[in-house]
Scaffold this active site. Structure first.
Site, PDB file in Angstrom:
ATOM      1  N   CYS A 243      98.216  -9.235  15.058  1.00 12.35           N
ATOM      2  CA  CYS A 243      96.962  -8.836  14.771  1.00 12.35           C
ATOM      3  C   CYS A 243      96.952  -8.585  13.266  1.00 12.35           C
ATOM      4  CB  CYS A 243      96.895  -7.519  15.506  1.00 12.35           C
ATOM      5  SG  CYS A 243      95.134  -6.582  14.849  1.00 12.35           S
TER       6      CYS A 243
ATOM      7  N   CYS B  12      95.405  -5.063  12.224  1.00  8.63           N
ATOM      8  CA  CYS B  12      96.091  -4.059  12.586  1.00  8.63           C
ATOM      9  C   CYS B  12      97.300  -3.660  11.208  1.00  8.63           C
ATOM     10  CB  CYS B  12      96.917  -4.160  13.865  1.00  8.63           C
ATOM     11  SG  CYS B  12      95.754  -4.369  15.231  1.00  8.63           S
ATOM     12  N   ASP B  13      97.805  -4.683  11.154  1.00  8.46           N
ATOM     13  CA  ASP B  13      99.386  -4.636  10.328  1.00  8.46           C
ATOM     14  C   ASP B  13      99.206  -5.282   9.059  1.00  8.46           C
ATOM     15  OD1 ASP B  13     100.350  -3.620  12.843  1.00  8.46           O
ATOM     16  OD2 ASP B  13     100.797  -5.578  13.541  1.00  8.46           O
TER      17      ASP B  13
END
Length: 403
Positions: free
Chosen positions: A137, A140-141
């Site tokens: 993701c 997300c990261d």
């Protein structure tokens, strides 16, 4: 056979537990069936979450523990199991769920929150370094890899779009592409954007062979599919964008799925089956994040509550009523339908064994559709729960034929 629940939620990730909070807080008897020992879904596998509003920083497990605590506060029940079958009663109201262990549960409504799993390649190091440099993701990261070099596996639209997003953070991206030189699986526009970005480099005719590292990722081994040669690329992270797999096998043939197997829902998270909803990553949607799954869960729980209230009232006043029920289909902007209701209520006031029931065709589209009511005013007489006579009212005098 278990006791009857108002709602059973299949899956205890962000969407499922959000639905649980809203359902139980609304005084619905609520059960979450989760396949793993600990609830949390994909979010629970993320080392750090920094994009959930109001939570400046938390690990995925910490955030999901907070979701679980919120569920516990309002009395959501949890049980471990994998649902492999759903049966809907002939009248469409009672739903029966069966698990792989043969356990049977019953509910008035169901919320499917089974999620979607990243497609796992299964290469050496992939599982070992998940959350330690291996990510699925970008949203997300991405900020964890600021000014670092990373590898992206995949060449479809998702891989290219996520790579373009990642270029805002990282120093360099190396995309590992199975196809021949200059050919990506993404559409033409996405390809042009990728080729024009100086931060993106490509390794063609190649597949990921191994992810290497110590405590964290430090590189990958790549295999050329034409020559068989193995080469090493130093990297601080590996982003895998080779697809996701929705967990919908148990519901195929019942709810509508799109061509990729995701559940199709409307803005109330309703599926094509009344009383069955779907939320989060298992649904057809634009963005799959903890915050969007949580929003889906809230919507589905409130929609399920309204559905149950309408169905219970309908059964009490019409289906299970031993006398005569005069059901008037109306809309507040239709004066003729209002006049019909006024006359029905005046004529039947105080008469034992008679109910006058009003159905707003816009608020309760399910019942209107069930009885093929598209124009109003319409009145249907039910005797002991069975339709006995229908009048498409053009003149108030026509109502006399119902008495």
């Amino acid at each position: 056979m278990s006791e009857l629940y108002d709602v059973i939620i299949i899956g205890g990730g962000a969407g499922g537990m959000s639905a649980g909070v809203y359902a139980a807080r609304g005084k619905m008897k609520t059960l979450i069936i989760e396949e793993k020992r600990k609830a949390g879904g994909q979010a629970a596998t993320t080392d750090e979450v920094e994009n959930y509003p109001g939570i400046l920083s938390a690990t995925g497990p910490e955030l999901m523990d907070a979701f679980r605590a919120h569920c516990d506060k309002f009395g959501v029940e949890f049980t471990k199991g994998i649902v492999n079958k759903i049966d809907v009663a002939d009248d469409g109201y009672l739903k029966t769920l069966t698990t792989t262990k043969g356990e049977v549960f019953q509910a008035k409504s169901i919320i499917i929150a089974t999620g979607a799993s990243p497609l796992i390649l299964g290469v050496p190091g992939e599982n070992e370094f998940r959350g330690k440099g291996v990510s699925y993701c970008a949203t997300c990261d991405a900020d964890f890899f600021e000014e670092l070099d990373i590898v992206v596996v995949g060449s479809g639209n998702t891989a290219v779009e996520e790579s373009l997003f990642l270029t805002k953070f990282v120093n360099k991206i190396t995309m590992i592409v199975r196809r021949d030189h200059g050919i990506l699986a993404a559409d033409r526009t996405a390809q042009e954007q990728a080729f024009a970005n100086d931060k993106i480099n490509f390794v063609w005719n190649s597949v990921l062979d191994e992810i290497t590292g110590d405590e964290l990722v430090n590189g990958v081994n790549v295999k050329n599919i034409k020559t068989g040669e193995i080469s090493h690329i130093e990297s601080d992270g590996v982003f895998m964008f080779v697809g996701t797999v929705p967990k919908t096998d148990f519901i195929k043939g019942q709810v509508d799925l799109n061509s990729h197997g995701y559940i199709v829902t409307n803005d109330k998270q309703e599926t094509n089956i009344p009383g069955i909803y779907a939320v989060g990553d298992v649904t057809e949607k634009f963005l799959r994040q903890v915050v969007t799954a949580a929003g889906d869960g809230a919507v589905a729980a409130v929609a399920a509550d309204r559905y149950i209230e309408e169905e219970d009232n309908w059964r009490k006043a019409v289906v299970d009523f031993d006398g005569t029920a005069l059901v008037a289909f109306w809309a507040p902007q239709n004066q003729d339908s209002i006049d019909v209701i006024n006359q029905l209520e005046t004529h039947n006031k105080g008469q034992a064994g008679k109910n006058v029931v009003t159905i707003d065709i816009f608020k309760n589209q399910k019942i209107a559709k069930q009885f093929n009511v598209s124009e109003i005013p319409v009145v249907i007489r039910f005797d002991a729960g069975q339709e006995a006579k229908r009048v498409n009212v053009k003149d108030l005098n026509e109502l006399e034929t119902l008495y």
